[in-house]
Design a protein around this motif. Structure first.
Motif, short mmCIF file in Angstrom:
data_model
loop_
_atom_site.label_atom_id
_atom_site.label_comp_id
_atom_site.label_asym_id
_atom_site.label_seq_id
_atom_site.Cartn_x
_atom_site.Cartn_y
_atom_site.Cartn_z
N GLY A 190 6.05 -65.29 76.35
CA GLY A 190 6.64 -65.42 75.02
C GLY A 190 7.67 -64.36 74.73
O GLY A 190 8.41 -64.45 73.76
N GLY A 210 6.34 -75.69 70.16
CA GLY A 210 6.01 -74.85 71.30
C GLY A 210 4.51 -74.67 71.43
O GLY A 210 3.95 -74.68 72.53
N ARG A 211 3.84 -74.52 70.28
CA ARG A 211 2.39 -74.32 70.30
C ARG A 211 1.66 -75.54 70.84
O ARG A 211 0.69 -75.40 71.58
N ASN A 246 3.65 -72.40 80.91
CA ASN A 246 3.02 -71.15 80.44
C ASN A 246 3.96 -69.95 80.58
O ASN A 246 3.55 -68.86 80.99
N ARG A 255 2.32 -82.71 67.65
CA ARG A 255 3.65 -82.87 68.23
C ARG A 255 4.53 -83.74 67.33
O ARG A 255 5.69 -83.40 67.05
N ASN A 279 -2.11 -77.30 77.28
CA ASN A 279 -2.53 -76.59 78.49
C ASN A 279 -3.95 -76.06 78.35
O ASN A 279 -4.76 -76.15 79.28
N GLY A 334 6.47 -74.08 77.42
CA GLY A 334 5.04 -74.23 77.16
C GLY A 334 4.30 -74.89 78.30
O GLY A 334 3.19 -74.49 78.67
N LYS A 335 4.90 -75.91 78.88
CA LYS A 335 4.26 -76.61 80.00
C LYS A 335 4.01 -75.67 81.18
O LYS A 335 3.02 -75.82 81.90
N ASP A 385 11.59 -75.12 74.56
CA ASP A 385 10.27 -74.62 74.16
C ASP A 385 9.16 -75.47 74.78
O ASP A 385 8.11 -74.93 75.19
N GLU A 386 9.35 -76.78 74.83
CA GLU A 386 8.34 -77.64 75.44
C GLU A 386 8.19 -77.36 76.92
O GLU A 386 7.07 -77.27 77.44
N VAL A 434 2.36 -77.65 73.07
CA VAL A 434 2.34 -77.72 74.53
C VAL A 434 1.34 -76.72 75.09
O VAL A 434 0.59 -77.02 76.02
N ARG A 435 1.33 -75.52 74.51
CA ARG A 435 0.36 -74.52 74.97
C ARG A 435 -1.06 -74.95 74.63
O ARG A 435 -1.99 -74.72 75.42
#
Length: 394
Positions: A91, A255-256, A88, A302, A262, A85-86, A81-82, A258-259
């Motif tokens: 989903g 997961g969120r 993008n 995190r 961004n 997320g990095k 998930d990380e 990381v987003r």
């Protein structure tokens, strides 16, 4: 709590990242990428991504193998998930099925239900939506009015749901309906599994404030389903739903975050491109302080997420502490949206392709408002924290 990852886990991280780099749709996550305007094409693109994840071995990472999963741990799931997320990564369209319905079914479902529904969910063959909220039962979920009556050997459902994400693409709905009006309102609720192609179901798409088209109204008019399409027992739907909401509030933060990181990086870059009163925004002491606070809060999210996952690994369940996390990240993201508009200033009203950042900051601001409502409003979360975490009286 150990915040480090061992060598084998880091190898899994590298494997995940390499797979994502080679499989994410070309241009995805860049300002230039545009989703298809046609809803069926949008759904097809996202469903294909779910299938690609399954074929690559990245669907159901922590699920038991007997249900189609990979048989790994939540740690590997966190790592993937990380990395997603990095980069993008999409989903997918079955996010509600994978992250909410599936763990709920694993806790409360029968073995027959698990073997029937989990494998096709992972493969992307069956998409799920969630039928909880109603026009007069959002914050007070126990006030739902949709009802289900047992007629012969089948349940007949009548009522309305709203804010139902992906219902216009879904094959199935896991939904709550009232099955006993004589019991206290928390007690007379049951969770049902309803095929979306059932006679009597009407789906009406809704356009959101940010222009997205994921929400729907769903109407049930004498919808008939088999008696066995009950999860967790008759009139036990409230307990089942609280399990679902625990997953929604507590396990999605990693997961969120990381987003969010961004998005924060985008906010910083836009700050560097704009001036106010002859001074670059990124060099202004006020904005630098606001950006620093956001950065710290994302890091806190995190570590709090890792703590929550540790609790899930060690105890097998989440407690009311998940509400702390949901309240924290939704408030933080709302503040990020407000700061984004403040940074944009007079550029804020323009969201077209030629606008600053192509409307990314405006989308954060508009979308974050709904995040303080779904999975339990901020006011509800504060009540839960006060009563169940701090032990304060009602």
């Amino acid at each position: 709590m150990d915040l480090s990852f061992n060598e084998k886990q880091e190898e899994y991280r590298q494997h995940s990242r390499e797979w994502l780099i080679h499989n994410i749709p070309k241009g995805w996550g860049t300002p230039e990428f545009e989703m298809p305007d046609d809803e069926s094409e949008r759904g097809k693109l996202l469903r294909n991504w779910d299938r690609k994840l399954y074929e690559g071995g990245f669907a159901g990472i922590s699920w038991p193998k007997e249900y189609g999963g990979q048989g790994l741990t939540h740690v590997e799931e966190i790592i993937f998930d990380e990395e997603a997320g990095k980069l993008n990564a999409p989903g997918g369209i079955n996010v509600l099925g994978k992250l909410l319905f599936a763990p709920t079914l694993m806790l409360f479902g029968t073995e027959e239900q698990k073997h029937r529904f989990l494998p096709p969910l992972l493969k992307g063959d069956e998409v799920w939506c969630q039928g909880f909220s109603e026009p007069n039962a959002g914050s007070d979920l126990a006030a739902i009015q949709t009802r289900a009556e047992l007629v012969g050997d089948r349940w007949v459902i009548n009522g309305q749901k709203v804010w139902t994400s992906f219902a216009h693409h879904a094959d199935w709905c896991f939904m709550l309906a009232r099955t006993d009006n004589e019991l206290p309102k928390h007690k007379g609720i049951t969770l049902f599994l309803v095929p979306m192609n059932s006679e009597g179901i009407t789906v009406r798409p809704l356009v959101q404030i940010n222009g997205n088209r994921d929400f729907n109204e769903v109407f049930f008019d004498n919808v008939s389903i088999p008696q066995e399409n009950v999860v967790g027992g008759i009139n036990n739907g409230w307990n089942v739903a609280m399990g679902t909401l625990g997953f929604e509030r507590g396990t999605l933060a990693l997961g969120r975050q990381v987003r969010f990181q961004n998005e924060f990086n985008t906010l910083v870059q836009i700050s560097k491109s704009l001036n106010k009163n002859g001074e670059n925004i990124s060099q202004n002491s006020y904005y630098r302080q606001q950006l620093a606070e956001l950065f710290v809060e994302i890091r806190i999210l995190r570590y709090h997420g890792l703590k929550t996952i540790s609790q899930l690994l060690n105890e097998g369940k989440l407690g009311p502490e998940a509400s702390l996390q949901k309240l924290f990240w939704s408030t933080m993201h709302l503040n990020m949206g407000k700061l984004g508009l403040e940074v944009l200033g007079e550029e804020g009203p323009y969201m077209g392709k030629e606008s600053v950042g192509r409307g990314v900051l405006q989308d954060i601001d508009l979308g974050s408002r709904g995040e303080t409502i779904y999975a339990g409003t901020s006011q509800i979360q504060k009540n839960i924290i006060a009563e169940r975490v701090l032990g304060m009286p009602r």
